[in-house]
Design an enzyme around this catalytic site. Sequence first.
Site, short mmCIF file in Angstrom:
data_model
loop_
_atom_site.label_atom_id
_atom_site.label_comp_id
_atom_site.label_asym_id
_atom_site.label_seq_id
_atom_site.Cartn_x
_atom_site.Cartn_y
_atom_site.Cartn_z
N GLU A 184 -7.53 4.06 6.24
CA GLU A 184 -6.58 4.34 7.31
C GLU A 184 -6.40 5.85 7.46
OE1 GLU A 184 -2.12 2.87 8.77
OE2 GLU A 184 -2.89 2.29 6.80
N ASN A 186 -2.23 -5.20 14.07
CA ASN A 186 -1.92 -5.14 12.63
C ASN A 186 -0.42 -5.32 12.43
OD1 ASN A 186 -2.27 -4.11 9.68
ND2 ASN A 186 -0.72 -2.75 10.57
N GLU A 187 -0.06 -6.15 11.46
CA GLU A 187 1.35 -6.33 11.09
C GLU A 187 2.24 -6.39 12.33
OE1 GLU A 187 2.58 -3.62 8.00
OE2 GLU A 187 1.17 -4.49 6.55
N TYR A 199 1.23 -6.85 -1.45
CA TYR A 199 1.13 -5.73 -2.36
C TYR A 199 1.84 -6.04 -3.68
CZ TYR A 199 -0.66 -2.73 1.36
OH TYR A 199 -1.44 -2.17 2.36
N GLU A 205 -5.07 -6.53 3.41
CA GLU A 205 -4.35 -5.48 2.68
C GLU A 205 -3.82 -6.09 1.39
OE1 GLU A 205 -1.54 -2.94 4.68
OE2 GLU A 205 -2.66 -3.05 6.58
N GLN A 265 -6.07 1.53 -0.74
CA GLN A 265 -7.15 1.88 0.19
C GLN A 265 -8.29 2.53 -0.59
OE1 GLN A 265 -5.69 4.00 3.62
NE2 GLN A 265 -4.10 2.52 3.99
#
Length: 506
Positions: A27, A174-175, A250, A306, A355
């Site tokens: 990103e 995204n999201e 996460y 992610e 990432q």
Amino acid sequence: MPSTRVVIDLDLPGSTISRHLYGHFAEHLGRCIYGGFFVGEDSDIPNEGGIRLDVVEALRELSIPNLRWPGGCFADDYHWRDGIGPRDERPRMVNSHWGDVVEDNSFGTHEFMQLCELLGADAYVNGNVGSGTVREMSEWIEYLTRGDDSPMAALRRSNGRDEPWKVPFFGIGNEAWGCGGNMRAEAYADLARQYATYVRDHGDNTVYRIAAGANVDDYDWTDTLMKALGCLGCDGQGSSPYQAVSLHYYTMSGSWEAKGSATVFDEDEWYLALSRAYRIEELLTRHSTVMDRHDPRKRVGLVLDEWGTWWDVEPGTNPGFLYQQNTLRDALVASVHFDAFHRHADRLVMANIAQTVNVLQAMLLTDPDTGALVKTPTFHVFAMNTGHHDARALAAHVVDGETRESDGRDLPLLSASASTKDGTALVSLSNLDADRPRTVVLDLRGAAVTGFSGRVLTADSVSAHNTPENPDAVTPVVLDAIRRHERGLEIDLPAHAYATVSLELA
């Protein structure tokens, strides 16, 4: 020394473990792109078209299968036309999500596709739904993949690229539940159908369209996206507008506001982080169950695009750049995820760690002062696992394994998975016990083992990590403590260690 048995039927292969489960994410965030992948053509660091060649060389060791770009939250602020044409003429923008810095768009579509070519990786391009338009997204895929004299193909040629690229994966925002628009599930589902319709297949490029899916355990979001696809497989119904839905999760040992230190933690935090990593098993199971109700034939894929550890940033660094160190704990978080990925290979078709360079659970860290490149412990887990790419999963049953309660769940202290291809098998073993080594008996059935070898990743300390001054503090070595056993093989695993055992089969 405690002993655990792992039963593996070598002659009963299951689903194929797609190499795309080992995908990556880049990103426009902190020093991931600028100073990580891209240094510019005038840099003293060896580069090709501004792309760091040492980064490319390192990542090729991982056989990196795909790379997601330009975000993340950045994707829904990104307008692709700003990143084409002469670099000194490209308009600038504010990267409001990540550090509130000015982005000069010197790394854009052509640079990203060149990077993918250098890596030998497939492109996963994430489009802009939050602040973009249907036309903008439609023209981007035309620009990328059309080969005749269409308007966008002509524009691409005017910018120096004659032949179209292959873009097999495209994200529809995204999201959308958060930074991608703060939408309700029903509102986004309608937009996903609309936008995906205009991400067209041009020439021989077939696009796998990925709808922006749930955050952690929002099963209603997944259910809504699946309902929006209608009757999958009904007579007379054409292909669905999108072919997969995503999921984000996460790992952290603290709260969202105070996530925990990357390098300073006690034994309770060690187990808490690994227990939260192990939760991925529950999330993949339950999201898959929701999908099974609508799609029992598994035509729609699940994409974990992610995942990884998210700690408090390193002291003295920009809090918006998400730079964190990477310890042996991060490596075992990764290995626990991979074991779960292998077990869910029938539905899970892709995963992208967040990432790749200098951000969150990175493979590589680059020193901004010296330009030094450091391979992290997580890098080594990816490297040790390349044998699982496109192999057939083998069930690995842990018998009478010890557990430890943490975060309201029982954490198995031994995690295992296995796969087979081309007359070989690869077994992954993670000893999550912070203090005690253990003996593991591989109860191997269904095939004769004619040869074996192993590698192990560990260190004296659970918080050990690599730096420019000590780049090999955590690096894999030969695992010598493997011997024949009446059931197959017996292995001595150090405490807090990850190991792979390669088998040659008759």
